[in-house]
Scaffold this motif. Structure first.
Motif, short mmCIF file in Angstrom:
data_model
loop_
_atom_site.label_atom_id
_atom_site.label_comp_id
_atom_site.label_asym_id
_atom_site.label_seq_id
_atom_site.Cartn_x
_atom_site.Cartn_y
_atom_site.Cartn_z
N GLU A 1 1.04 -1.19 -0.42
CA GLU A 1 -0.26 0.17 0.03
C GLU A 1 0.81 1.53 -0.04
O GLU A 1 0.88 2.61 -0.74
CB GLU A 1 -0.61 -0.13 1.27
CG GLU A 1 -2.29 1.53 1.30
CD GLU A 1 -2.88 0.54 2.92
OE1 GLU A 1 -3.23 2.20 2.89
OE2 GLU A 1 -2.48 0.02 3.77
N ARG B 1 1.49 4.85 -3.36
CA ARG B 1 1.46 5.83 -2.99
C ARG B 1 2.79 6.08 -3.30
O ARG B 1 2.76 7.59 -4.32
CB ARG B 1 1.15 6.15 -1.94
CG ARG B 1 -0.45 6.10 -0.66
CD ARG B 1 -0.34 6.72 -0.21
NE ARG B 1 0.21 7.07 1.12
CZ ARG B 1 -0.14 5.86 2.22
NH1 ARG B 1 -0.67 5.59 2.41
NH2 ARG B 1 0.82 5.70 3.04
N GLU C 1 2.95 7.14 -7.17
CA GLU C 1 2.08 7.40 -7.83
C GLU C 1 2.47 8.26 -8.86
O GLU C 1 3.64 9.12 -8.31
CB GLU C 1 1.09 7.85 -6.84
CG GLU C 1 -0.30 7.75 -6.85
CD GLU C 1 -0.60 8.31 -4.76
OE1 GLU C 1 -0.11 9.18 -5.45
OE2 GLU C 1 -1.17 7.71 -4.22
N TYR D 1 3.56 13.02 4.26
CA TYR D 1 2.03 12.59 3.63
C TYR D 1 1.19 12.09 4.63
O TYR D 1 0.41 12.17 4.70
CB TYR D 1 2.99 11.95 2.72
CG TYR D 1 1.45 11.34 1.69
CD1 TYR D 1 1.25 11.69 0.74
CD2 TYR D 1 0.65 9.65 2.15
CE1 TYR D 1 0.19 11.38 0.28
CE2 TYR D 1 -0.27 9.11 1.76
CZ TYR D 1 -0.86 10.54 0.26
OH TYR D 1 -1.76 9.56 0.11
#
Lengths: 349, 91
Positions: free
Chosen positions: A292, A296, A299, B13
């Motif tokens: 996961e 990210r 991306e 983030y």
């Protein structure tokens, strides 16, 4: 009228020799020195450029990659002609450095630094400099430095932040004292996933190069004994005290007990998957990664698809399939060095 | 007491882009537990399932590594800065 006398061998270094800690004696030591620069991308370009101009007499450069257009933003030794010619970085660097300083010896090796060749690359070398982009190679360099008692200077950069630390075997803590283990695959941002701005490269590599000048010119007393962290975008500079890290016992490498990356027990294992135009890389003993989180990070890098069992990244002509244990199948090549390079760029290891 | 946790760029983030977080905690362990509650994704990048700091991450208080203090039990006073330092791999 008398002809002007030809320049002497030290004339080009006159400004550097005027700096009293170096002087003529230090300059002669630099000319007698042999340095291995592992990796000649962004950090390595600055390192090689600086040391060649400074008159380090023997530079040995090793790099596994070919040039791409997106390298030119920060890899200062190269230009558009090199990219167009499609030549390996090590060769392009050698060509450029010979035009910069024809008085020194420059060796170039197009190779993947691995347990099998590191001892040969280090033969006769006084200092090892880190221009790599991954921790698998850095832990190998660290093991080799400790075993062969050769100092090295670590440098790492991503985004606008960087770290550097000088390792004198037996005298200062090593990379493994600082980081108990190499980061698991996919757990750290890479220049391809998080980007990179050139100034942090120049700062970190210049710091490394200055440490090199101190060591080679015989000024170990001037060497940095801290971990140096720079976050350029946020204007933060930190120097972390390392006192006592080695006295606390040091790592098994500092104690001379084991060199698992050098012995080949750690690091990646590779297999060419015949008939599939693919290479498999696996990392025994490493922590698992979060698909996961990796999705990210990737991306915008390429087309990413994932489920709970695997992640696929399609980028350029390659298809990278990554599993939670860090294993990956790199489709689109049968070249192990190229596959390892792609893994370091996109997944991080 | 309130201390600051400085977040490295690569982990921002995971906490909404914050450069630093103000945390009320008397020890490093308590500060991490608060991060676990408020920013679980950030916490997962710093500590493993057992609560141990990940092996490629270092924490330091002001300019000292935790090993130079009392590890996760290191006591904090108001104004202390807890830095999270993951390994930086690129180059």
């Amino acid at each position: 009228m008398n002809e002007p006398s030809p320049p002497g061998p030290l004339d080009r270094y006159v400004r550097q020799m005027r700096y009293s800690p170096i002087g003529e004696e230090g300059q002669r030591r630099l000319l007698d020195s042999r340095v291995l620069i592992c990796g000649c991308g962004a950090l390595g370009s600055v390192l090689a450029n600086t040391l060649a101009r400074a008159g380090v007499g023997h530079l040995r450069i090793v790099d596994r990659d070919f040039l791409e257009l997106n390298n030119l933003q920060r890899q200062v030794l190269y230009d558009e002609q090199d990219v167009e010619a499609g030549i390996p970085k090590a060769i392009a660097a050698q060509n450029r450095l010979r035009r910069i300083n024809s008085q020194i010896e420059i060796e170039a090796f197009v190779a993947d630094v691995a347990p099998a060749n590191i001892a040969g690359l280090l033969e006769g070398v006084d200092l090892l400099l880190d221009g790599t982009d991954n921790f698998e190679t850095r832990f190998l360099l660290n093991d080799a430095s400790l075993k062969f008692r050769i100092p090295w200077v670590y440098g790492g950069c991503v985004g606008a932040e960087g770290q550097t630390m000088t390792i004198l075997p037996g005298e200062t803590p090593c990379l493994r004292c600082l980081l108990q283990d190499a980061p698991p695959p996919g757990s750290t941002a890479t220049c391809d996933s998080a980007g990179i701005v050139a100034p942090i490269i120049n700062v970190i590599a210049s710091f490394q190069a200055c440490e090199a000048l101190k060591i080679l010119a015989g000024h170990r007393e001037a060497i940095s004994r801290t971990l140096n962290l720079i976050e350029m975008w946020d204007n933060r500079l930190k120097q972390i005290n390392l006192d006592g890290l080695l006295a606390a016992g040091g790592c098994p490498g500092c104690r001379g007990e084991e060199y698992p990356w050098l012995d080949g027990q750690r690091g990646s294992q590779t297999a060419v998957l015949c008939g599939r135009n693919s290479v498999q890389l696996s990392f025994p003993g490493r922590e698992s990664l979060s698909l996961e989180m990796l999705a990210r990070q990737l991306e915008g890098v390429g087309r990413v698809t994932s489920n709970r069992y695997l992640l696929r990244l399609a980028v350029d002509d390659y298809l990278l399939t990554v599993f939670p244990d860090g294993r990956a199948i790199i489709g689109g090549t049968e070249d192990v060095a190229e596959a390892r390079s792609l893994y370091a760029r996109y997944i991080g290891n | 007491m309130t201390i600051l946790v400085q977040i490295p760029p690569v982990l921002r983030y995971e906490c909404g882009g914050a450069r630093e977080l103000a945390v009320a905690a008397a020890t490093v362990r308590a500060a991490l537990l608060q991060l676990k509650r408020d920013y679980p994704d950030l916490y997962r990048n710093v500590c493993d399932e057992t609560g141990a700091v990940r092996r490629h991450v270092n924490l330091f208080v002001n300019n000292s590594f935790l090993y130079q203090r009392d590890g996760l039990d290191t006591e904090l006073v108001s104004g202390d800065v807890l830095h999270i330092m993951p390994a930086v791999s690129g180059g």
